[in-house]
Scaffold this motif. Structure first.
Motif, PDB file in Angstrom:
ATOM      1  N   UNK A 124       0.804  -1.233   0.000  1.00  0.00           N
ATOM      2  CA  UNK A 124       0.000   0.000   0.000  1.00  0.00           C
ATOM      3  C   UNK A 124       0.834   1.278   0.000  1.00  0.00           C
ATOM      4  N   UNK A 125       1.981   1.236   0.669  1.00  0.00           N
ATOM      5  CA  UNK A 125       2.856   2.411   0.677  1.00  0.00           C
ATOM      6  C   UNK A 125       3.358   2.699  -0.724  1.00  0.00           C
ATOM      7  N   UNK A 126       3.789   1.667  -1.431  1.00  0.00           N
ATOM      8  CA  UNK A 126       4.276   1.854  -2.797  1.00  0.00           C
ATOM      9  C   UNK A 126       3.158   2.289  -3.727  1.00  0.00           C
ATOM     10  N   UNK A 127       1.963   1.750  -3.515  1.00  0.00           N
ATOM     11  CA  UNK A 127       0.825   2.142  -4.353  1.00  0.00           C
ATOM     12  C   UNK A 127       0.507   3.617  -4.183  1.00  0.00           C
ATOM     13  N   UNK A 128       0.596   4.105  -2.958  1.00  0.00           N
ATOM     14  CA  UNK A 128       0.305   5.520  -2.704  1.00  0.00           C
ATOM     15  C   UNK A 128       1.346   6.443  -3.323  1.00  0.00           C
ATOM     16  N   UNK A 129       2.532   5.898  -3.637  1.00  0.00           N
ATOM     17  CA  UNK A 129       3.598   6.710  -4.217  1.00  0.00           C
ATOM     18  C   UNK A 129       3.651   6.589  -5.738  1.00  0.00           C
ATOM     19  N   UNK A 130       2.692   5.859  -6.334  1.00  0.00           N
ATOM     20  CA  UNK A 130       2.597   5.791  -7.786  1.00  0.00           C
ATOM     21  C   UNK A 130       3.344   4.646  -8.430  1.00  0.00           C
ATOM     22  N   UNK A 131       3.834   3.676  -7.664  1.00  0.00           N
ATOM     23  CA  UNK A 131       4.529   2.530  -8.242  1.00  0.00           C
ATOM     24  C   UNK A 131       3.538   1.618  -8.957  1.00  0.00           C
ATOM     25  N   UNK A 132       4.015   0.930 -10.008  1.00  0.00           N
ATOM     26  CA  UNK A 132       3.189  -0.029 -10.736  1.00  0.00           C
ATOM     27  C   UNK A 132       3.094  -1.309  -9.911  1.00  0.00           C
ATOM     28  N   UNK A 133       1.883  -1.747  -9.612  1.00  0.00           N
ATOM     29  CA  UNK A 133       1.667  -2.939  -8.802  1.00  0.00           C
ATOM     30  C   UNK A 133       0.861  -3.955  -9.617  1.00  0.00           C
ATOM     31  N   UNK A 134       1.527  -4.975 -10.108  1.00  0.00           N
ATOM     32  CA  UNK A 134       0.859  -6.017 -10.883  1.00  0.00           C
ATOM     33  C   UNK A 134       1.217  -7.413 -10.392  1.00  0.00           C
ATOM     34  N   UNK A 135       1.841  -7.506  -9.231  1.00  0.00           N
ATOM     35  CA  UNK A 135       2.265  -8.786  -8.666  1.00  0.00           C
ATOM     36  C   UNK A 135       1.070  -9.464  -7.993  1.00  0.00           C
ATOM     37  N   UNK A 136       0.773 -10.702  -8.421  1.00  0.00           N
ATOM     38  CA  UNK A 136      -0.276 -11.465  -7.777  1.00  0.00           C
ATOM     39  C   UNK A 136       0.185 -11.999  -6.426  1.00  0.00           C
ATOM     40  N   UNK A 137      -0.748 -12.081  -5.487  1.00  0.00           N
ATOM     41  CA  UNK A 137      -0.374 -12.514  -4.136  1.00  0.00           C
ATOM     42  C   UNK A 137       0.041 -13.979  -4.106  1.00  0.00           C
ATOM     43  N   UNK A 138      -0.600 -14.823  -4.937  1.00  0.00           N
ATOM     44  CA  UNK A 138      -0.182 -16.230  -4.971  1.00  0.00           C
ATOM     45  C   UNK A 138       1.224 -16.367  -5.549  1.00  0.00           C
ATOM     46  N   UNK A 139       1.521 -15.589  -6.574  1.00  0.00           N
ATOM     47  CA  UNK A 139       2.864 -15.586  -7.145  1.00  0.00           C
ATOM     48  C   UNK A 139       3.882 -15.102  -6.124  1.00  0.00           C
ATOM     49  N   UNK A 140       3.502 -14.074  -5.360  1.00  0.00           N
ATOM     50  CA  UNK A 140       4.395 -13.566  -4.320  1.00  0.00           C
ATOM     51  C   UNK A 140       4.616 -14.610  -3.231  1.00  0.00           C
ATOM     52  N   UNK A 141       3.553 -15.303  -2.835  1.00  0.00           N
ATOM     53  CA  UNK A 141       3.682 -16.340  -1.809  1.00  0.00           C
ATOM     54  C   UNK A 141       4.602 -17.464  -2.273  1.00  0.00           C
ATOM     55  N   UNK A 142       4.480 -17.855  -3.550  1.00  0.00           N
ATOM     56  CA  UNK A 142       5.368 -18.891  -4.084  1.00  0.00           C
ATOM     57  C   UNK A 142       6.814 -18.430  -4.069  1.00  0.00           C
ATOM     58  N   UNK A 143       7.056 -17.177  -4.450  1.00  0.00           N
ATOM     59  CA  UNK A 143       8.431 -16.654  -4.465  1.00  0.00           C
ATOM     60  C   UNK A 143       9.011 -16.611  -3.057  1.00  0.00           C
ATOM     61  N   UNK A 144       8.228 -16.142  -2.094  1.00  0.00           N
ATOM     62  CA  UNK A 144       8.710 -16.044  -0.714  1.00  0.00           C
ATOM     63  C   UNK A 144       8.954 -17.431  -0.132  1.00  0.00           C
ATOM     64  N   UNK A 145       8.034 -18.372  -0.399  1.00  0.00           N
ATOM     65  CA  UNK A 145       8.181 -19.729   0.135  1.00  0.00           C
ATOM     66  C   UNK A 145       9.390 -20.435  -0.459  1.00  0.00           C
ATOM     67  N   UNK A 146       9.570 -20.341  -1.779  1.00  0.00           N
ATOM     68  CA  UNK A 146      10.717 -20.990  -2.417  1.00  0.00           C
ATOM     69  C   UNK A 146      12.026 -20.419  -1.902  1.00  0.00           C
ATOM     70  N   UNK A 147      12.066 -19.100  -1.721  1.00  0.00           N
ATOM     71  CA  UNK A 147      13.275 -18.466  -1.193  1.00  0.00           C
ATOM     72  C   UNK A 147      13.539 -18.900   0.240  1.00  0.00           C
TER      73      UNK A 147
END
Length: 586
Positions: free
Chosen positions: A538-561
């Motif tokens: 939400x902080x990045x969204x309020x500053x105008x950053x492009x947000x297109x990352x899906x939460x499931x994709x993010x969860x997979x990336x965090x879990x694999x790491x």
């Protein structure tokens, strides 16, 4: 021959990461995915044989207590470049990037993967020659598999490069370049191929890893050396391409030269590249200067063989100042129109927003002074275990870099380059024991070392800083994944730190009988990273950053790491940020 399991936790995680990258590819990148699969398979076979028969690579002295790491080291950088290609393909569809940029990153991908392929073949040849207890047929079988993989790899390379070529000549040149990466060491074509600068990469990949493993014994595993080698060859190759293109642009095909060499290449990128490569080259320069000085001494006095420590120190600092203030900035001005000395440009850049940037510098200095003095006193009293003390530095990295990345990302790019340059210079002084700083630095740095460091080379501070910096540097240009620049800070500063602290204090269930990583620690690391992402998005969204990352994709990336951190015995500061960044780009 030792009995080693074919399936380990680290290999399973690597397979998941590679599969995730390949399954995310568009049809136009299928040949790239096929080559990555071949590279992964070849690295898997080489790693199995290397760990089953450790004596086959006995000429090297890898870091004790670590697995070979060949599979992880071979696929990490190519996976990063391929993920970057996927991201650029999305940019093309949105008309946010040019086709020339795709061509350049494609060449970077093939350069990285081909360097790794050349090293794998080199290791296969070494193991085939060291047949003390194995049958000849086994050695011959592995050699044939490696060569077959090379032929298939070359076919995939040809298909890919023909798609981005404008003429048959360009295709032939690039095909020759990539295949030579894999065949250069075996074919013995050094004399005739030295005339083509592109072939330097293949030779350098093999020569450099031999130099690193022999010059710095017990400092790195083979996988860690493989990652460092492929990265340095890629970085130096970019340096050479930029320089030669400036000398005679007509001699290099357009798609071998980054579009950023023109108006899109930033001054910050030029300065950081010049500083780091200049310091990496300086030991060779100083060795030559020292040799010339000692030769002149022997001519005047036959009984005097070496110069005194005081004279050596003076010669060192004079050479360093001249090289970094005169020679390196001259290259910067040659390849980019600064219109002033690059260091003056840095001062102008810093003082263009004095309130924000000077305040940030003061904040960093105060935080470093307070933290380092406090942690050093704790380490001397030995009241806190070394592993936990080191994690405090990870938290300090979060406090330093996270606000700067959100508020002043361009200034942070430059600050990372300056900090790494200082670290490299201090490490050179420590290794050479240059008076009066060499010995005090050596004793000071030893207070923060662990089992992955050695007396010869201390890499922990490098890897932490570089692990935070690389995702930020690679996210320049189009970036539709707002969290990708934060890959290093989140994975090392948050995830790795929480996993170690919680696992050390509350961990009971271990992932393996021989390892120290616990299920509780890994769960804490994954949960903490996801929690910070929930706050950060939400902080990045309020500053105008492009947000297109899906939460499931993010969860997979965090879990694999997180699982990679749990299972790998490699230098996690080097591998985890790159793997996390690669998955975030998809």
């Amino acid at each position: 021959m030792m009995k080693t399991p074919l399936v380990t936790g680290e290999r399973v995680v690597v397979a998941v990461v590679v599969s995730r990258v390949i399954l995310s590819l568009p049809l136009s990148l299928i040949s790239h995915g096929f080559s990555l699969f071949l590279l992964c398979l070849s690295a898997f076979l080489v790693e199995i044989r290397a760990e089953a028969c450790p004596f086959l690579l006995s000429r090297f002295s890898p870091r004790r207590g670590a697995s070979s790491g060949i599979l992880l080291g071979a696929v990490t950088l190519p996976s990063v470049m391929l993920s970057k290609l996927v991201q650029l393909k999305r940019a093309i569809s949105l008309h946010e990037a040019e086709q020339d940029e795709i061509s350049h990153v494609t060449m970077q991908y093939w350069a990285a993967s081909a360097s790794c392929c050349a090293i794998l073949i080199y290791l296969s040849v070494i193991m085939s020659q060291a047949k003390k207890t194995e049958s000849f047929s086994s050695s011959l079988w592995l050699t044939r598999v490696s060569l077959t993989g090379t032929v298939l790899y070359g076919g995939a390379c040809f298909v890919s490069l023909s798609m981005i070529s404008h003429t048959g000549l360009n295709t032939s040149l690039k095909m020759l370049w990539m295949v030579t990466y894999a065949l250069l060491y075996l074919a013995g074509l050094n004399t005739s191929l030295k005339m083509l600068w592109m072939l330097f990469h293949g030779l350098a990949a093999v020569k450099l890893i031999r130099h690193l493993l022999c010059t710095f014994p017990s400092c790195a595993s083979i996988g860690e050396a493989l990652l460092v080698t492929s990265g340095l060859v890629l970085y130096f190759g970019d340096f050479l391409a930029c320089t030669i293109a400036k000398i005679c642009e007509n001699l290099i095909p357009v798609d071998l030269v980054s579009i950023s060499y023109g108006i899109k290449r930033t001054e910050t990128g030029i300065i950081v590249q010049g500083l780091l490569l200049g310091l990496l080259l300086f030991p060779m320069v100083f060795r030559c200067v020292l040799h010339l000085y000692e030769s002149s001494l022997r001519k005047r006095d036959a009984g005097q063989r070496n110069c005194s420590d005081a004279a050596k120190s003076i010669l060192f600092f004079v050479s360093l100042i001249f090289f970094m203030v005169v020679a390196v900035p001259s290259w910067m001005q040659f390849v980019h129109d600064f219109h002033q000395h690059p260091f003056l440009w840095v001062l102008t850049f810093v003082f263009s927003k004095p309130l924000k940037r000077i305040s940030l510098c003061i904040y960093w200095v105060l935080l470093i002074v307070v933290s380092v003095s406090r942690f050093y006193s704790i380490s001397r009293s030995s009241k806190v275990e070394r592993i936990l003390l080191r994690k405090y530095y990870h938290l300090m990295a979060v406090l330093m870099f996270l606000p700067a990345l959100v508020l002043q990302p361009k200034f942070l790019d430059l600050a990372f380059g300056a900090a790494l340059a200082v670290f490299v210079a201090l490490e050179i002084i420590r290794i050479w024991r240059i008076q009066p700083l060499g010995e005090p630095l050596h004793h000071f740095m030893n207070a923060f070392t662990d089992h992955r460091d050695s007396e010869l080379l201390i890499v922990s501070h490098f890897s932490l800083l570089l692990g935070c910096a690389l995702p930020i540097w690679m996210s320049s240009g189009f970036n539709d994944r707002a969290l990708s620049p934060f890959a290093g800070i989140l994975s090392l500063g948050i995830g790795d730190t929480m996993a170690s602290m919680v696992g050390h204090k509350y961990g009971v269930l271990r992932w393996s009988k021989t390892g120290k990583k616990t299920v509780e620690g890994t769960a804490a690391g994954i949960t903490s990273v996801m929690a910070v992402c929930f706050v950060l998005v939400p902080v990045l969204a309020s500053m105008g950053y492009i947000l297109s990352q899906g939460w499931w994709s993010l969860l997979l990336a965090v879990t694999a790491t997180g699982m990679l951190e749990a299972y790998t015995a490699q230098l996690d500061n080097a591998f985890i940020p790159l793997v996390f960044y690669s998955l975030l780009c998809l």
